[in-house]
Design a protein around this motif. Structure first.
Motif, PDB file in Angstrom:
ATOM      1  N   LEU A  43      15.492  13.247  30.787  1.00 26.87           N
ATOM      2  CA  LEU A  43      14.317  14.099  31.384  1.00 26.87           C
ATOM      3  C   LEU A  43      14.624  14.979  32.354  1.00 26.87           C
ATOM      4  O   LEU A  43      15.116  14.550  33.115  1.00 26.87           O
ATOM      5  CB  LEU A  43      13.474  12.827  31.593  1.00 26.87           C
ATOM      6  CG  LEU A  43      11.884  13.488  31.813  1.00 26.87           C
ATOM      7  CD1 LEU A  43      11.240  13.943  30.422  1.00 26.87           C
ATOM      8  CD2 LEU A  43      11.012  12.317  32.252  1.00 26.87           C
ATOM      9  N   SER A  44      14.574  16.181  32.172  1.00 28.80           N
ATOM     10  CA  SER A  44      14.929  17.223  33.013  1.00 28.80           C
ATOM     11  C   SER A  44      13.873  18.016  33.532  1.00 28.80           C
ATOM     12  O   SER A  44      12.831  18.481  32.663  1.00 28.80           O
ATOM     13  CB  SER A  44      15.843  18.106  32.477  1.00 28.80           C
ATOM     14  OG  SER A  44      16.365  19.041  33.165  1.00 28.80           O
ATOM     15  N   SER A  45      13.962  18.544  35.130  1.00 27.83           N
ATOM     16  CA  SER A  45      12.829  19.577  35.303  1.00 27.83           C
ATOM     17  C   SER A  45      13.653  20.750  35.599  1.00 27.83           C
ATOM     18  O   SER A  45      13.059  21.730  36.491  1.00 27.83           O
ATOM     19  CB  SER A  45      12.185  18.792  36.699  1.00 27.83           C
ATOM     20  OG  SER A  45      13.259  18.485  37.627  1.00 27.83           O
ATOM     21  N   LYS A  51       7.338  21.226  34.866  1.00 29.14           N
ATOM     22  CA  LYS A  51       7.273  20.555  33.513  1.00 29.14           C
ATOM     23  C   LYS A  51       8.520  19.921  33.489  1.00 29.14           C
ATOM     24  O   LYS A  51       9.715  20.403  33.596  1.00 29.14           O
ATOM     25  CB  LYS A  51       6.968  21.434  32.481  1.00 29.14           C
ATOM     26  CG  LYS A  51       6.752  20.656  31.257  1.00 29.14           C
ATOM     27  CD  LYS A  51       6.214  21.494  29.941  1.00 29.14           C
ATOM     28  CE  LYS A  51       6.015  20.963  28.997  1.00 29.14           C
ATOM     29  NZ  LYS A  51       5.543  21.668  27.894  1.00 29.14           N
ATOM     30  N   LYS A  52       8.682  18.580  33.045  1.00 26.65           N
ATOM     31  CA  LYS A  52       9.904  17.856  32.456  1.00 26.65           C
ATOM     32  C   LYS A  52       9.909  17.788  31.020  1.00 26.65           C
ATOM     33  O   LYS A  52       8.857  17.614  30.638  1.00 26.65           O
ATOM     34  CB  LYS A  52       9.860  16.437  33.220  1.00 26.65           C
ATOM     35  CG  LYS A  52      10.002  16.260  34.573  1.00 26.65           C
ATOM     36  CD  LYS A  52      10.172  14.911  35.162  1.00 26.65           C
ATOM     37  CE  LYS A  52      10.200  14.826  36.611  1.00 26.65           C
ATOM     38  NZ  LYS A  52      10.382  13.376  37.328  1.00 26.65           N
ATOM     39  N   TRP A  54      12.617  16.482  27.606  1.00 26.99           N
ATOM     40  CA  TRP A  54      13.648  15.656  27.150  1.00 26.99           C
ATOM     41  C   TRP A  54      14.649  16.728  26.453  1.00 26.99           C
ATOM     42  O   TRP A  54      14.353  17.596  25.683  1.00 26.99           O
ATOM     43  CB  TRP A  54      13.325  14.754  26.173  1.00 26.99           C
ATOM     44  CG  TRP A  54      12.487  13.365  26.743  1.00 26.99           C
ATOM     45  CD1 TRP A  54      11.064  13.812  26.863  1.00 26.99           C
ATOM     46  CD2 TRP A  54      12.981  12.411  27.344  1.00 26.99           C
ATOM     47  NE1 TRP A  54      10.626  12.170  27.345  1.00 26.99           N
ATOM     48  CE2 TRP A  54      11.639  11.497  27.705  1.00 26.99           C
ATOM     49  CE3 TRP A  54      14.358  11.930  27.565  1.00 26.99           C
ATOM     50  CZ2 TRP A  54      11.954  10.352  28.589  1.00 26.99           C
ATOM     51  CZ3 TRP A  54      14.416  10.643  28.072  1.00 26.99           C
ATOM     52  CH2 TRP A  54      13.291   9.838  28.473  1.00 26.99           C
TER      53      TRP A  54
END
Length: 399
Positions: A43-45, A51-52, A54
């Motif tokens: 999971l990255s922002s 917004k995060k 995948w």
């Protein structure tokens, strides 16, 4: 001792290969990731504001820098490619030493090129900093193939294919054609794509990104995850333990971003691949679906599968819930999966485990990773925007 393949057969040998992705960096890591249910995405922002999402991130340490002669086009995309190449470089140079450098070709698929490295400069430019110089060469599509050609000191054909999600699968087809036409003795093919804000925000604007880990053919599927990968293969006319048997291509041009709803182009690509390989559908031991987890793609692909495999329940699965959709490199990393299946003869990739769409749950989705019998041929599908379709068949023996 390798032998030349019969001139009447289009098959070419896969002499060397390497693949880096969210699955890891070697065959053992790949098998473990694809035969177990643990999540391999993260999971990255970093890509979409507030917004995060995948993403399929490759955690392998990349080389720190490139040679001075490549500095002008240095990008993470290029370092990713060279990191992969260096893992097979010694064997590659030893094998290709038998050929004239003018007979050594390179065909690479990508969709991002070096865009990610120009994004910070572009942002500062649009914020008012007029002193910046954005180096266009970094993101030119042909820069990757030309850089690899320079690095290897080869002098044959070198170009990049960028047809979105079918790019690197088409590199296989193009490489096979070069060899069979007598225009090259060996061809380095594959794909490299890296995560960047442009593609993540683009798919987000299309409302195509999943809110969670994607669910190919799932009842609640709501879109894709984006991933990154670098996968390279050396092809030649000499036989090898695993061969590229054929590549079936079609272009349905139904819609700029949506596939033909009845899967006509997808079915044609699969049937063409079977015909060129002189195989029957019943001889395919595993099918790697394009399987993006968008409602339209999955529905049309299953319709296409039903047309081609109507009398045979071929084992199949999508692996994009493990890699993310690697865009221009998707076909190459999925080719890596398929060729490793043939080498190991012990496992198949599990399909995702959420509830399947009742209308699509008529297929033989892989729910048991253990392979209990030998398989000789596998097929891999790649379908892109604009209806650019391709199916590759890999095998361990000539028909």
């Amino acid at each position: 001792m390798s032998q030349q393949i019969d001139a009447k057969n289009p098959a070419v040998g896969i002499q060397l290969s390497v693949g880096l992705s969210a699955l890891g960096a070697d065959a053992i890591q790949m098998q473990q990731a694809l035969t177990q249910t643990e999540n391999t995405l993260s999971l990255s922002s970093d890509f979409i504001a507030e917004k995060k999402v995948w993403v399929g991130t490759c955690s392998v340490d990349l080389i720190d820098s490139v040679s001075d002669s490549l500095k002008a086009i240095e990008t993470r995309n290029l370092r990713f490619a060279l990191t992969a190449l260096q893992r097979i470089e010694a064997e590659l140079r030893a094998y290709t030493a038998q050929f004239d450098s003018k007979r050594l070709a390179i065909i690479i698929g990508t969709s991002t090129s070096g865009i990610a490295d120009n994004e910070p400069e572009l942002q500062r430019h649009f914020q008012g900093d007029q002193t910046l110089q954005v180096l266009q060469k970094k993101q030119e599509m042909d820069s990757l193939a030309k850089a690899l050609q320079h690095y290897l000191a080869w002098e044959g054909v070198a170009y990049t294919i960028s047809t979105a999600c079918s790019s690197s699968a088409k590199a296989f087809a193009a490489g096979q054609r070069l060899i069979n036409a007598g225009l090259a003795d060996a061809v380095l093919v594959g794909g490299v794509d890296t995560l960047c804000k442009l593609t993540l925000n683009g798919f987000d604007s299309l409302e195509s990104l999943s809110n969670g880990v994607c669910q190919p053919c799932g009842q609640q599927r709501d879109g894709i995850n984006i991933g990154e990968a670098a996968a390279l293969f050396l092809l030649s006319k000499q036989t090898a333990p695993v061969m590229l048997m054929s590549a079936g291509e079609s272009m349905d041009a139904w819609h700029i971003s949506a596939p033909h709803p009845e899967g006509l182009g997808a079915a044609k690509a699969m049937q063409t691949a079977l015909d060129l390989a002189q195989l029957k559908a019943q001889e395919i031991g595993y099918l790697n679906l394009h399987g993006t987890a968008t409602p339209q793609n999955d529905a049309m692909e299953i319709k296409a599968v039903q047309q081609i495999f109507q009398d045979y329940a071929v084992p199949l699965s999508s692996t994009k819930h493990k890699t993310g959709h690697c865009l221009g490199a998707a076909g190459a990393i999925e080719a890596m999966i398929c060729t490793q299946i043939l080498r190991d003869q012990a496992w198949l990739p599990l399909h995702q485990t959420t509830v399947l769409d009742a209308e699509l749950d008529t297929q033989n989705f892989v729910d048991n990773a253990q392979l209990t019998h030998k398989i000789s041929y596998v097929m891999s599908n790649s379908f892109a925007f604009g209806g650019s379709n391709i199916s590759l068949i890999f095998g361990t023996e000539l028909p």
